[in-house]
Design an enzyme around this catalytic site. Structure first.
Site, short mmCIF file in Angstrom:
data_model
loop_
_atom_site.label_atom_id
_atom_site.label_comp_id
_atom_site.label_asym_id
_atom_site.label_seq_id
_atom_site.Cartn_x
_atom_site.Cartn_y
_atom_site.Cartn_z
N THR A 70 -4.74 -3.29 0.74
CA THR A 70 -4.34 -3.80 2.05
C THR A 70 -5.57 -4.06 2.90
OG1 THR A 70 -2.19 -2.71 2.05
CG2 THR A 70 -3.21 -3.02 4.20
N ARG A 90 11.34 -3.88 0.08
CA ARG A 90 10.63 -2.68 0.55
C ARG A 90 9.59 -3.08 1.61
NH1 ARG A 90 4.96 -1.07 0.66
NH2 ARG A 90 4.85 1.18 0.48
N GLY A 98 6.38 -1.39 3.80
CA GLY A 98 5.52 -0.21 3.93
C GLY A 98 5.09 0.01 5.37
N THR A 103 -4.63 1.96 5.66
CA THR A 103 -4.28 1.50 4.32
C THR A 103 -3.97 2.73 3.49
OG1 THR A 103 -5.08 0.36 2.34
CG2 THR A 103 -6.75 1.47 3.67
N GLY A 131 2.03 3.85 1.65
CA GLY A 131 2.70 3.53 2.90
C GLY A 131 3.76 4.50 3.35
N1 ASP Z 1 -0.11 0.64 2.88
C1 ASP Z 1 0.34 -0.42 2.01
C2 ASP Z 1 1.80 -0.28 1.77
O1 ASP Z 1 2.25 0.83 1.51
C3 ASP Z 1 -0.38 -0.45 0.72
C4 ASP Z 1 -1.88 -0.46 0.80
O2 ASP Z 1 -2.47 0.00 1.77
O3 ASP Z 1 -2.50 -0.96 -0.14
O4 ASP Z 1 2.49 -1.28 1.75
#
Ligand code: ASP
Length: 315
Positions: A175, A203, A205, A226, A229
């Site tokens: 992310t 879904r 996050g 990040t 999530g």
């Molecule tokens: N936080 C993001 C999510 O859960 C994933 C990520 O940070 O790569 O959608």
């Protein structure tokens, strides 16, 4: 009073393998340059974070925009949020499949809509009504990700434990996000993601949820997160962190405290960038690495590792 601007960026927190380090550092560096060009000419923090995150979305090294992880059924579904700390205006989109740069759609929500958050086809229709071109989802899908999904599903079939959040080198949290302070003293934050590998369609996050993966308020701080999530959402961790800055703790202290709190309360992993209106900032991750970048008037700095303060306990 004129402030010295600052731009902080992350490009995900995970165990970034050695052969991907350069691509991550380069991507963060390029995005820093693009955002900084605006800030150094008195551009707004809001424009700078949108521009920096657009650059990261356009870079297939990251899990945002083209090159994102695929859903269980092989599609890209994107989430993004942008927030203006000076006005508390915010714009978010989630589960969009036909938008190349979801952070730009989020900005249109912020600028043009009385609402704050759109999802799915409604978000795409809104973006189109504001002049954005809708694309075919296949334009966002890379073969690299088709292979990665097939491998994840083969592991699942074989009964292997879900390693999506285990920090395994192949399973990333890529992310992207940015926080900025501009010369007028305004804060802004933006976060954009393709979510997690092999996620169920629909879904959402933490990344695009206000106060979870992104938040900005000039009265406290700007933050982007990040990582895994679901735990971040449960703790509303972005707002948790900015509230602590409001209560008087420094971002340098709060960033590692947030990661320790995430681990202790939920077993979660991730990374955080946090910026206060007085220009103090903190970065932390409790994963082996986080792609990060900071640009001040002294120039840019990028890296993929910081001192790991993950065991720091909050007071
Ligand atoms: N936080 C993001 C999510 O859960 C994933 C990520 O940070 O790569 O959608």
């Amino acid at each position: 009073m004129t402030r010295s601007p600052i731009l902080l960026i992350h490009g995900g927190a995970w165990d970034i393998p050695a052969d991907l380090l350069d691509a991550h550092e380069q991507g963060v560096f390029d995005a820093l340059q693009e955002g900084w060009r605006l800030l150094e000419h008195d551009g707004s923090a809001l424009d700078a974070v949108e521009t920096a995150v657009t650059a990261l979305e356009n870079d297939p090294a990251f899990d945002a925009g083209r090159g994102s992880f695929l859903t269980r059924d092989g599609r890209v579904q994107l989430d993004a949020l942008i927030m203006d700390g000076a006005t508390l205006r915010a714009g978010g989109v989630a589960c969009v499949e036909r938008i190349r740069n979801p952070i730009q759609a989020a900005r249109l929500v912020l600028d043009k809509s009385p609402h704050v958050y759109f999802v799915g086809p409604g978000a795409e229709e809104f973006a189109q009504s504001q002049g954005m071109t809708l694309i075919d989802n296949s334009e966002l899908v890379l073969d690299r990700e088709r292979r990665r999904l097939a491998e994840a599903q083969a592991r699942e079939q074989a009964g292997a434990p879900d390693r999506t959040f285990s920090g395994h080198p192949e399973d990333s949290h890529d992310t992207v996000g940015a926080v900025a302070l501009d010369s007028q003293g305004r804060l802004a934050a933006a976060t954009s993601t393709g979510g997690t590998l092999n996620k169920d369609p629909g879904r959402v996050g933490d990344s695009s949820l206000i106060g979870c993966g992104c938040y900005a308020d000039n009265a406290s701080a700007a933050v982007s997160l990040t990582g895994w999530g679901e735990p971040i959402m449960k703790l509303v961790l972005g707002k948790w962190a900015t509230d602590r800055v409001l209560a008087g703790r420094s971002p340098e202290q709060v960033a590692p405290e947030a990661m320790a709190y995430l681990l202790r309360r939920t077993g979660g992993h991730g990374g955080i960038i946090l910026l206060a209106p007085d220009g103090r900032y903190g970065l932390a991750h409790n994963t082996p690495r986080m792609a990060w970048g900071v640009h001040t008037a002294d120039g840019p700095r990028v890296g993929t590792i910081l001192r790991d303060d993950s065991e720091t306990e909050e007071e």
